[in-house]
Design a protein around this motif. Structure first.
Motif, PDB file in Angstrom:
ATOM      1  N   THR A 192       0.827  -1.211   0.000  1.00  0.00           N
ATOM      2  CA  THR A 192       0.000   0.000   0.000  1.00  0.00           C
ATOM      3  C   THR A 192       0.860   1.260   0.000  1.00  0.00           C
ATOM      4  O   THR A 192       0.585   2.231  -0.720  1.00  0.00           O
ATOM      5  N   VAL A 223      -8.812  -9.755  -7.615  1.00  0.00           N
ATOM      6  CA  VAL A 223      -8.672  -8.344  -7.246  1.00  0.00           C
ATOM      7  C   VAL A 223      -8.411  -7.490  -8.487  1.00  0.00           C
ATOM      8  O   VAL A 223      -9.105  -6.497  -8.734  1.00  0.00           O
ATOM      9  N   GLN A 224      -7.414  -7.867  -9.276  1.00  0.00           N
ATOM     10  CA  GLN A 224      -7.159  -7.140 -10.517  1.00  0.00           C
ATOM     11  C   GLN A 224      -8.289  -7.367 -11.526  1.00  0.00           C
ATOM     12  O   GLN A 224      -8.695  -6.448 -12.236  1.00  0.00           O
ATOM     13  N   GLU A 226     -11.389  -7.667 -11.066  1.00  0.00           N
ATOM     14  CA  GLU A 226     -12.541  -6.815 -10.777  1.00  0.00           C
ATOM     15  C   GLU A 226     -12.169  -5.333 -10.740  1.00  0.00           C
ATOM     16  O   GLU A 226     -12.979  -4.488 -10.329  1.00  0.00           O
ATOM     17  N   LYS A 228      -9.945  -3.752  -8.914  1.00  0.00           N
ATOM     18  CA  LYS A 228      -9.608  -3.161  -7.610  1.00  0.00           C
ATOM     19  C   LYS A 228      -8.149  -2.736  -7.543  1.00  0.00           C
ATOM     20  O   LYS A 228      -7.784  -1.897  -6.720  1.00  0.00           O
ATOM     21  N   VAL A 229      -7.293  -3.368  -8.342  1.00  0.00           N
ATOM     22  CA  VAL A 229      -5.919  -2.915  -8.541  1.00  0.00           C
ATOM     23  C   VAL A 229      -5.641  -2.973 -10.039  1.00  0.00           C
ATOM     24  O   VAL A 229      -6.384  -3.609 -10.797  1.00  0.00           O
TER      25      VAL A 229
END
Length: 261
Positions: A192, A223-224, A226, A228-229
């Motif tokens: 982060t 995560v990627q 969707e 999100k990153v």
């Protein structure tokens, strides 16, 4: 017409009497205190609960930062290595930790760990045995842990957030050996900070494909997937099983940092 009530002391609701206590303003029921700050400081007969109050904790936190910065200010280039305190000395991951610590020392990097047993001890041991600087940043825990015997420079902390600052401030890279919640916490906090550019961009190495690949694929696919990153965020992570590869990633990042400065 607005009516404002005035009491016998000549003050009204909008203009109450007040007193300053340093940067603090006291009004109404907080105006009168039974003792002064000096009196509470000098009166040794009073209760000791004050050492557990939030303002006193601020001074302890400040002292931890001062001690940490002072102890580590002249540390050369370094790499922080995270890993499980539960790794046994006869486990293959322990020997890998020793190799990583030794390889970092050979490459001219100090090795920073949490200073505890297990994987942390292995890295400190490898660095110390190779003649490098072995650093341990310990933490006060309910179960006594203490610094492992291969720490050459050790600092103990009360607060996790102070300790985490030292992990980040004095490192040029992170290497994560297999670990539990503490290692995951440190991993994602490091990511982060790098992602949000709170620290200079530097690599985060996940060492041990069989352990980390499931997590890596979940981040990549879910995560990627969707949104999100982003793809650039995935490039912050380097997955490897090879000690030389991990150290070369660190070296490359340090060379890039030197060229930029």
């Amino acid at each position: 017409m607005v009516s404002i009530s005035v009491n016998n002391n000549g003050e009204d609701a909008e203009h109450p009497r007040e007193r300053q206590r340093g940067p603090v303003t006291l009004r109404r029921s907080r105006l009168v205190e039974p003792t002064t700050t000096d009196q509470r400081l000098l009166d040794a007969r009073g209760p000791t609960d004050w050492v557990h109050t939030d303002p006193w904790r601020v001074l302890r936190i400040q002292a931890e930062f001062v001690e940490g910065f002072g102890a580590l200010a002249e540390v050369p280039r370094a790499v922080t290595v995270f890993g499980s305190a539960r790794t046994k000395r006869d486990h293959p991951e322990y020997e890998l930790g020793r190799k990583i610590g030794g390889a970092l020392a050979d490459a001219g990097f100090a090795a920073i760990t949490g200073g505890g047993p297990g994987a942390m001890e292995a890295v400190n041991r490898g660095a110390s045995e190779a003649g490098g600087l072995s650093i341990g940043l310990g933490i006060e825990l309910p179960f006594e842990q203490g610094l492992n015997p291969w720490v050459d420079l050790g600092v103990n902390f009360r607060y996790f957030f102070t300790r985490k600052t030292m992990f980040v401030k004095y490192a040029q890279a992170f290497i994560c050996l297999p670990g539990g919640f503490g290692t995951l916490d440190e991993l994602f906090e490091a990511l982060t900070l790098v992602q949000t550019k709170k620290v200079t961009k530097f690599p985060v190495v996940l060492f041990g494909r069989s352990y980390w690949e499931g997590l890596y694929r979940w981040i990549e696919e879910t995560v990627q997937g969707e949104g999100k990153v982003g793809a650039d965020d995935m490039r912050l992570l380097h997955l490897t099983d090879d000690v030389d590869d991990a150290v070369e990633v660190v070296r490359d990042a340090y060379r890039a940092w030197e060229d930029a400065h």
